[in-house]
Motif scaffolding. Structure first.
Motif, PDB file in Angstrom:
ATOM      1  N   LEU A   1       5.610  21.463  91.295  1.00 36.98           N
ATOM      2  CA  LEU A   1       5.647  21.084  89.879  1.00 36.98           C
ATOM      3  C   LEU A   1       4.462  21.646  89.094  1.00 36.98           C
TER       4      LEU A   1
ATOM      5  N   PHE B   1       6.152  26.391  86.462  1.00 32.43           N
ATOM      6  CA  PHE B   1       7.602  26.493  86.243  1.00 32.43           C
ATOM      7  C   PHE B   1       8.008  27.961  86.262  1.00 32.43           C
TER       8      PHE B   1
ATOM      9  N   SER C   1      12.126  26.215  91.922  1.00 31.12           N
ATOM     10  CA  SER C   1      11.252  25.715  90.872  1.00 31.12           C
ATOM     11  C   SER C   1      12.052  24.971  89.803  1.00 31.12           C
ATOM     12  N   VAL C   2      13.153  25.565  89.367  1.00 37.51           N
ATOM     13  CA  VAL C   2      13.994  24.924  88.354  1.00 37.51           C
ATOM     14  C   VAL C   2      14.520  23.588  88.882  1.00 37.51           C
TER      15      VAL C   2
ATOM     16  N   SER D   1      13.177  21.620  91.109  1.00 39.31           N
ATOM     17  CA  SER D   1      12.109  20.622  91.161  1.00 39.31           C
ATOM     18  C   SER D   1      11.893  19.987  89.798  1.00 39.31           C
ATOM     19  N   PHE D   2      11.999  20.801  88.751  1.00 36.39           N
ATOM     20  CA  PHE D   2      11.806  20.279  87.390  1.00 36.39           C
ATOM     21  C   PHE D   2      13.045  19.568  86.869  1.00 36.39           C
TER      22      PHE D   2
ATOM     23  N   ALA E   1      12.619  15.836  89.395  1.00 34.67           N
ATOM     24  CA  ALA E   1      11.530  14.913  89.057  1.00 34.67           C
ATOM     25  C   ALA E   1      11.859  14.064  87.816  1.00 34.67           C
ATOM     26  N   PRO E   2      12.220  14.672  86.661  1.00 37.47           N
ATOM     27  CA  PRO E   2      12.547  13.816  85.512  1.00 37.47           C
ATOM     28  C   PRO E   2      13.829  13.027  85.705  1.00 37.47           C
TER      29      PRO E   2
END
Length: 313
Positions: free
Chosen positions: A95, A98, A105-106, A108-109, A112-113
């Motif tokens: 995190l 980005f 990576s995408v 993970s983002f 998380a939210p």
């Protein structure tokens, strides 16, 4: 003798690798951690969408079940992912930066939210505290739900593993349909028939999408699709498709009339969705270990390019 004559005497080579050895590395992802993560992400993402649909149509019991499924699936999926990574800080490190070009990576983002929003929506729904903020959190989770359910297809399709890479067109539809099938099925298990209408429709639509995409995958991939048809992955894929079709048919015909049929069909959908993820994961490992699935498609693509460049006589 001319070089042309010498070349003509050389027989066409069969596929081969150096002493028949493996060409690409087998993914080091753990079983059952990663297949479970693939399954739980689809379940959670589709459940968030289902929860918001239930809220909009005034189905409080269905909404509660779906909100808990979204939050619980995201939490359990995160645990599976962290366990596969080995140390929690590795997930946090993803995190820090980005990278739009990296599916990991995408993803993970997205995860998380989504986890935070789905958890907040479920907590608000259960406690009755801050209902407006809970609905806003639910809307946010629903918006992130479809990407969460399908980004893992892009993640594995972006690897060099033949059975995954060659199937990159169909995998998002299989994962999306399978996630909807799991979310709708789980809701049918725990929701009264009178309120489970959206869950039944999600099961039927998800099953249709998954089955059609899976059949398309098997037809299009040819030799590279063998791991999806043979061995343990083939058995899992076959059982999953059959179970999904039977459960969707029972849902369509009897789901509105019988609570027992609704619950059994829903449980079958959840199990079939999990089997699909394990089948796809195992098929990728099989294709990575056998150099045939790497060499032959490369030679076919090279021959096709050379044929396309050849002058027309």
């Amino acid at each position: 003798m001319s070089p042309r004559g010498e070349q003509a005497m050389v027989p066409e080579a069969e596929f081969e690798s150096y002493y028949g050895r493996q060409i690409i590395k087998t993914p080091t992802w753990k079983t059952p951690d990663v297949p479970l993560y693939l399954f739980l992400g689809g379940l959670a993402g589709a459940s968030a969408v289902l929860a918001e649909g239930a809220a909009l149509t005034g189905r409080p019991e269905l909404e509660r079940v779906a909100r808990l499924a979204a939050a619980g699936g995201a939490a359990a999926g995160t645990v599976a992912l962290v366990h596969d990574l080995g140390r929690p800080e590795r997930f946090l490190n993803m995190l820090r930066v980005f990278k739009p070009t990296s599916p990991l990576s995408v993803g993970s983002f997205i995860l998380a939210p989504f986890s935070a929003l789905a958890g907040a929506a479920a907590a608000s729904n259960l406690s009755g505290v801050l209902p407006r903020w809970g609905r806003l959190a639910g809307l946010g989770a629903a918006a992130l739900g479809p990407p969460l359910a399908t980004y893992t297809a892009a993640l594995i399709g972006n690897t060099a593993v033949p059975a995954w890479h060659e199937a990159h067109r169909e995998l998002p539809y299989i994962f999306g349909g399978s996630g909807a099938n799991a979310a709708g099925g789980l809701a049918m298990v725990f929701t009264p028939v009178a309120q489970a209408g959206p869950a039944r429709r999600m099961v039927i639509g998800g099953a249709a999408m998954e089955i059609v995409a899976a059949e398309r995958l098997l037809d299009r991939l040819g030799m590279v699709g063998e791991p999806y048809r043979t061995g343990r992955p083939g058995r899992l894929m076959s059982i999953s498709r059959t179970t999904t079709a039977i459960a969707a048919g029972a849902t369509l015909l009897l789901g509105r009339r019988s609570r027992v049929v609704s619950a059994l069909a829903g449980a079958a959908c959840v199990g079939a969705s999990a089997m699909t993820r394990f089948a796809i994961f195992d098929a990728g490992l099989v294709s990575a270990r056998d150099p045939r699935y790497t060499v032959v498609p490369q030679k076919e693509r090279l021959a096709a390019r050379e044929a396309g460049r050849a002058p027309v006589s």
